[in-house]
Design a protein around this motif. Sequence first.
Motif, PDB file in Angstrom:
ATOM      1  N   ALA A  27       2.906 -40.858 -12.161  1.00 50.81           N
ATOM      2  CA  ALA A  27       1.251 -40.558 -12.187  1.00 50.81           C
ATOM      3  C   ALA A  27       0.962 -39.222 -11.712  1.00 50.81           C
ATOM      4  CB  ALA A  27       0.477 -41.690 -11.563  1.00 50.81           C
ATOM      5  N   LEU A  28       1.527 -38.655 -10.741  1.00 50.97           N
ATOM      6  CA  LEU A  28       1.366 -37.637 -10.212  1.00 50.97           C
ATOM      7  C   LEU A  28       1.898 -36.136 -11.355  1.00 50.97           C
ATOM      8  CD1 LEU A  28       2.106 -37.951  -6.513  1.00 50.97           C
ATOM      9  CD2 LEU A  28      -0.100 -37.429  -7.465  1.00 50.97           C
ATOM     10  N   LYS A  29       2.953 -36.727 -12.074  1.00 53.01           N
ATOM     11  CA  LYS A  29       3.587 -35.660 -12.551  1.00 53.01           C
ATOM     12  C   LYS A  29       2.673 -35.519 -14.047  1.00 53.01           C
ATOM     13  CE  LYS A  29       8.119 -35.252 -11.071  1.00 53.01           C
ATOM     14  NZ  LYS A  29       9.661 -35.346 -11.306  1.00 53.01           N
ATOM     15  N   PRO A  34       3.267 -31.233  -9.316  1.00 55.17           N
ATOM     16  CA  PRO A  34       5.001 -31.397  -9.126  1.00 55.17           C
ATOM     17  C   PRO A  34       4.781 -32.344  -7.930  1.00 55.17           C
ATOM     18  CG  PRO A  34       3.916 -28.990  -8.784  1.00 55.17           C
ATOM     19  CD  PRO A  34       2.844 -29.895  -9.009  1.00 55.17           C
ATOM     20  N   ALA A  35       5.785 -33.523  -7.895  1.00 57.08           N
ATOM     21  CA  ALA A  35       6.139 -34.284  -6.941  1.00 57.08           C
ATOM     22  C   ALA A  35       7.581 -34.673  -7.053  1.00 57.08           C
ATOM     23  CB  ALA A  35       5.289 -35.707  -7.535  1.00 57.08           C
ATOM     24  N   VAL A  59       4.368 -33.595  -2.456  1.00 60.04           N
ATOM     25  CA  VAL A  59       3.939 -32.446  -3.396  1.00 60.04           C
ATOM     26  C   VAL A  59       3.635 -31.130  -2.697  1.00 60.04           C
ATOM     27  CG1 VAL A  59       2.753 -34.102  -4.686  1.00 60.04           C
ATOM     28  CG2 VAL A  59       1.398 -33.046  -2.964  1.00 60.04           C
ATOM     29  N   PRO A  60       3.687 -30.000  -3.439  1.00 57.11           N
ATOM     30  CA  PRO A  60       3.327 -28.675  -2.748  1.00 57.11           C
ATOM     31  C   PRO A  60       1.977 -28.904  -2.108  1.00 57.11           C
ATOM     32  CG  PRO A  60       4.078 -28.409  -5.011  1.00 57.11           C
ATOM     33  CD  PRO A  60       3.788 -29.972  -4.834  1.00 57.11           C
ATOM     34  N   ASP A  61       1.765 -28.096  -0.904  1.00 53.14           N
ATOM     35  CA  ASP A  61       0.691 -27.724  -0.133  1.00 53.14           C
ATOM     36  C   ASP A  61      -0.630 -27.835  -1.017  1.00 53.14           C
ATOM     37  OD1 ASP A  61       1.848 -28.802   1.798  1.00 53.14           O
ATOM     38  OD2 ASP A  61       2.015 -26.553   2.886  1.00 53.14           O
ATOM     39  N   VAL A  62      -0.641 -26.908  -2.222  1.00 52.24           N
ATOM     40  CA  VAL A  62      -1.809 -26.456  -2.847  1.00 52.24           C
ATOM     41  C   VAL A  62      -2.201 -27.990  -3.731  1.00 52.24           C
ATOM     42  CG1 VAL A  62      -1.413 -24.178  -3.078  1.00 52.24           C
ATOM     43  CG2 VAL A  62      -0.340 -25.556  -4.826  1.00 52.24           C
ATOM     44  N   PHE A  63      -1.524 -28.902  -3.714  1.00 51.68           N
ATOM     45  CA  PHE A  63      -1.837 -29.969  -4.722  1.00 51.68           C
ATOM     46  C   PHE A  63      -2.121 -31.300  -3.676  1.00 51.68           C
ATOM     47  CE2 PHE A  63       0.622 -27.464  -7.605  1.00 51.68           C
ATOM     48  CZ  PHE A  63       0.016 -27.423  -8.563  1.00 51.68           C
TER      49      PHE A  63
END
Length: 77
Positions: A27-29, A34-35, A59-63
């Motif tokens: 779902a995230l992808k 990016p997950a 996930v990367p911090d920005v997401f």
Amino acid sequence: MKSAKDANWTIVAECNSVADASIIEGALKNAEIPATIINSALQSALPMTFTWAPVQIVVPDVFVEQAREIVPEEYRV
């Protein structure tokens, strides 16, 4: 903006099975976030059981905020 490869990653979800984690990761992808699943080694030995070690999705911090909107509440960290 940094690439996902260079970013710091944060745990956004914890699950009891790789199957649940895979659905959330997908779902995230699908939302272009990016997950990655981590801590799944114990689950690979016992794939149809629950384990004391949670399977985590990072996930990367920005997401992080965007990802937490997608992750079902019962799995959010």
